[in-house]
Design an enzyme around this catalytic site. Sequence first.
Site, PDB file in Angstrom:
ATOM      1  N   LYS A  13       0.835  -1.202   0.000  1.00 47.68           N
ATOM      2  CA  LYS A  13       0.000   0.000   0.000  1.00 47.68           C
ATOM      3  C   LYS A  13       0.868   1.250   0.000  1.00 47.68           C
ATOM      4  CE  LYS A  13      -3.880  -2.314   2.147  1.00 47.68           C
ATOM      5  NZ  LYS A  13      -4.483  -2.820   3.372  1.00 47.68           N
ATOM      6  N   GLN A  36      -5.101  -1.559   9.708  1.00 49.60           N
ATOM      7  CA  GLN A  36      -4.956  -2.834   8.988  1.00 49.60           C
ATOM      8  C   GLN A  36      -5.610  -3.956   9.798  1.00 49.60           C
ATOM      9  OE1 GLN A  36      -3.512  -3.282   5.864  1.00 49.60           O
ATOM     10  NE2 GLN A  36      -4.172  -5.403   6.013  1.00 49.60           N
ATOM     11  N   ASP A  84     -12.010   2.910   3.795  1.00 52.08           N
ATOM     12  CA  ASP A  84     -12.592   1.612   3.444  1.00 52.08           C
ATOM     13  C   ASP A  84     -14.066   1.543   3.835  1.00 52.08           C
ATOM     14  OD1 ASP A  84     -12.365  -0.721   2.081  1.00 52.08           O
ATOM     15  OD2 ASP A  84     -11.326  -1.831   3.664  1.00 52.08           O
TER      16      ASP A  84
END
Length: 290
Positions: free
Chosen positions: A52, A96, A119
């Site tokens: 990422k 994460q 997200d």
Amino acid sequence: MQILDGRLVAQKIRTELKRKINSFYEKNKIVPGLVVILVGDNPASQVYVRQKVKMAKQVGIHSKVLSLPKDVSFDKLKQTIQNLNTDPAIHALLVQLPLPSSLAWKEVIAHIDPRKDPDCLTAENQGLAWSGQARVLPCTPAGIMKLFEHYNITLKGKKAVVVGRSQIVGLPMAQLLLRANATVTVCHSYTKNLSQITKEADLVVAAAGRQGLLGKNDFKRDAIVVDVGIHRTVENNKKILKGDVLFEELKNGVSYATPVPGGVGPMTVTMLLENTFQLACLATESRTHA
Ligand code: NAD
């Protein structure tokens, strides 16, 4: 069988994203900022986070990883999130997952400012998404929709089956398919006769997190098969990735399929970058209108 090439489509999106970020910088003198909080030392998570950050740099996003020990307290993690919430240089903040079992992920996520949630995991953003007003769409399902778009796969009227009902993949995937006018069935670990259901589908999204759950005999001949699963395994002394679908079995048995690796994975990372940029745009707009 046509392979839905996530690496290729993701690269195309990132090239365009880099251009958009450049002109955003020219206009506003702002660099989109992303922070990934990594708790503990899960090797798979470490790999994802490195990917990422590397890709973020390539498109012109300022990114950093904040690593915390696996025994970090809830209060310390909450404080870290709250500090980032008020940092104007940070537009997206990703915790994460999975978190160590001592930390309840929903309670942790609840402290992320929804305006910095790339997200779409906070309750506010999930509500907005369900009512069709999402700031950004969850990365994995949004990436899968981009794959359909690239390959001109129409969803209207298709019988779609989503295997898995997690908040991060299965549920939002079903919602996006429904919005695209597919007729959607969601299967889960209590579903009976899974194969009978998938065999009737025009499109199957496998997101059960069960290696090799579905194979050739579970799909109809012209089905579109999307494999979200990621499983680290060893074959002939080599570390490899496998999915929920037995890809090698499919060959010419279905019309389209995503490989693992190189299918959904690169799309997920790329949508995280796209969403970071979208959140930076929204933050900048609201600042100018304030
Ligand atoms: P999860 O464990 O939160 O959810 C799995 C879902 O599958 C659950 O709803 C469960 O009911 C269902 N399920 C489990 N076994 C089943 C079975 N035998 N039959 C039918 N349904 C079953 O997992 P998740 O976070 O949604 O992730 C799913 C998989 O996707 C994992 O392998 C994960 O590593 C992977 N993943 C990949 C990406 C990517 O970018 N490719 C992104 C996120 C997750």
